[in-house]
Design a protein around this motif. Sequence first.
Motif, PDB file in Angstrom:
ATOM      1  N   ASN A 186       0.868  -1.177   0.000  1.00  0.00           N
ATOM      2  CA  ASN A 186       0.000   0.000   0.000  1.00  0.00           C
ATOM      3  C   ASN A 186       0.902   1.223   0.000  1.00  0.00           C
ATOM      4  O   ASN A 186       1.608   1.481   0.976  1.00  0.00           O
ATOM      5  N   GLU A 207       1.457   4.972   0.291  1.00  0.00           N
ATOM      6  CA  GLU A 207       0.796   6.178   0.811  1.00  0.00           C
ATOM      7  C   GLU A 207       1.658   7.411   0.561  1.00  0.00           C
ATOM      8  O   GLU A 207       2.060   8.102   1.486  1.00  0.00           O
ATOM      9  N   ASN A 227      -6.056   5.214  -0.830  1.00  0.00           N
ATOM     10  CA  ASN A 227      -5.741   5.581   0.545  1.00  0.00           C
ATOM     11  C   ASN A 227      -5.863   7.101   0.714  1.00  0.00           C
ATOM     12  O   ASN A 227      -6.224   7.813  -0.220  1.00  0.00           O
ATOM     13  N   ASN A 228      -5.518   7.578   1.897  1.00  0.00           N
ATOM     14  CA  ASN A 228      -5.754   8.981   2.247  1.00  0.00           C
ATOM     15  C   ASN A 228      -4.547   9.888   2.027  1.00  0.00           C
ATOM     16  O   ASN A 228      -4.493  10.983   2.585  1.00  0.00           O
ATOM     17  N   CYS A 271     -11.062   2.081  -0.591  1.00  0.00           N
ATOM     18  CA  CYS A 271     -10.838   2.775   0.670  1.00  0.00           C
ATOM     19  C   CYS A 271     -12.165   3.306   1.195  1.00  0.00           C
ATOM     20  O   CYS A 271     -13.174   3.308   0.480  1.00  0.00           O
ATOM     21  N   SER A 314     -10.823   5.790   7.139  1.00  0.00           N
ATOM     22  CA  SER A 314      -9.362   5.915   7.100  1.00  0.00           C
ATOM     23  C   SER A 314      -8.918   7.323   6.719  1.00  0.00           C
ATOM     24  O   SER A 314      -7.734   7.549   6.457  1.00  0.00           O
ATOM     25  N   ARG A 342     -13.406   4.703  -3.808  1.00  0.00           N
ATOM     26  CA  ARG A 342     -13.862   4.921  -2.429  1.00  0.00           C
ATOM     27  C   ARG A 342     -15.252   4.340  -2.259  1.00  0.00           C
ATOM     28  O   ARG A 342     -16.190   4.723  -2.966  1.00  0.00           O
ATOM     29  N   HIS A 353      -8.284   0.037   2.538  1.00  0.00           N
ATOM     30  CA  HIS A 353      -7.784   1.029   3.493  1.00  0.00           C
ATOM     31  C   HIS A 353      -8.967   1.476   4.330  1.00  0.00           C
ATOM     32  O   HIS A 353      -9.864   2.167   3.838  1.00  0.00           O
ATOM     33  N   TRP A 354      -8.957   1.077   5.622  1.00  0.00           N
ATOM     34  CA  TRP A 354     -10.136   1.324   6.453  1.00  0.00           C
ATOM     35  C   TRP A 354      -9.739   1.467   7.911  1.00  0.00           C
ATOM     36  O   TRP A 354      -8.701   0.988   8.344  1.00  0.00           O
ATOM     37  N   SER A 366      -4.236   0.697   7.196  1.00  0.00           N
ATOM     38  CA  SER A 366      -4.546   2.040   7.689  1.00  0.00           C
ATOM     39  C   SER A 366      -4.004   2.207   9.096  1.00  0.00           C
ATOM     40  O   SER A 366      -3.480   3.260   9.443  1.00  0.00           O
TER      41      SER A 366
END
Length: 373
Positions: free
Chosen positions: A84, A86, A125-126, A180, A184, A201, A232-233, A265
């Motif tokens: 993942n 990020e 992801n964020n 996601c 997250s 999402r 991603h949570w 996450s």
Amino acid sequence: MTNRQQTTTLFLCGDVMTGRGIDQVQANPCSPELYEPWVKNARDYVALAEIHSGPVQQPVSNRYIWGDALDELDGRQPDLRFINLETSITTSQTPWPGKGIHYRMHPDNIGCLEAARPDGCSLANNHVLDWDLDGLDSTLEALTGAGIIPVGAGKNETEAARPGVFSLTGGQRILVFACCLESSGVPENWAATSSHGGVYRLPDLSGRSVDSLANRIRAARKPGDLVMLSIHWGGNWGYRIEPEQQLFAHSLIEKAGVDLIHGHSSHHPRGIEVYQGKLILYGCGDFLNDYEGIGGDEDYRGDLTLMYFPVVSRQTGKLQSLSMVAMQLGRLQLHHAEEQDRQWLATTLSRVGQDLGTHCTVDGGGDLVLGWK
């Protein structure tokens, strides 16, 4: 047929954050300017790491940040390497407005990802849109140019929801979907649509979301394909698994035919479950970051990270074994964890896995090994 032909070995890990401080020690760093409430220069994260763990000789090599993990990968030769990611890979100067943290890595530092030879990565992801849509476009271009398949983000909803397709020997495939959730920290307006780019999402963990994923899986799956969902949570800290998370994971296995769930996450490893023979990693924890020297939440031991090596049946997708290699971050580099730290991780995973029917031991070679009912 040999055992290796009957099974597939994967390498999975949690969040790989090669921006900010890690980008600064590479040969071609971005501008160190940050837009965070308290830290305005990415070099400050390098300084914190050096105060905590010792000096980092800069610039580092492409292989440096992976440290001992590279020998583990070379020795185990997994059939698929999936992470993942990020971090936005961009020189964009336009941070997403109103967001407190912005990760970016210079595209000329892509070699630090190539060093670990990941086959693919989740971008759902964020942090992938930290530098707006231009940053996402640059990220997709850099990864594709490096031969790393990005999953979970794209220039429109169709691209973002499309699975990564990875070939195995013998013509078999693994389909990897990545998504996601708001839990997250992914804003609603990051979701890709028919008219603009973004991430895949999910609106919630409802049965409707299960059905939507199931339809996408049925449309892409061919006979013999294995299917993994990378998701991603949840929050950063804590071991509690929300009932709706567990129900969602179970439903994906029962109704959507998912063979393995790769959750992330959380900043530390969370509980593991084997449901109907299928592996659920609820939270893999961070794998690479620049958090050394930052105080708070030390009880969770965020400095300890895990390499996950699940072995699954090619015929059924059921878990055959799960070995985990414990690493520790120091000087922005991964090192083998000490015996006492491996035991701490095994004890912790056994404790939080008790209600999930799993436990963890350390074998004679130092691997953490999962057991399940």
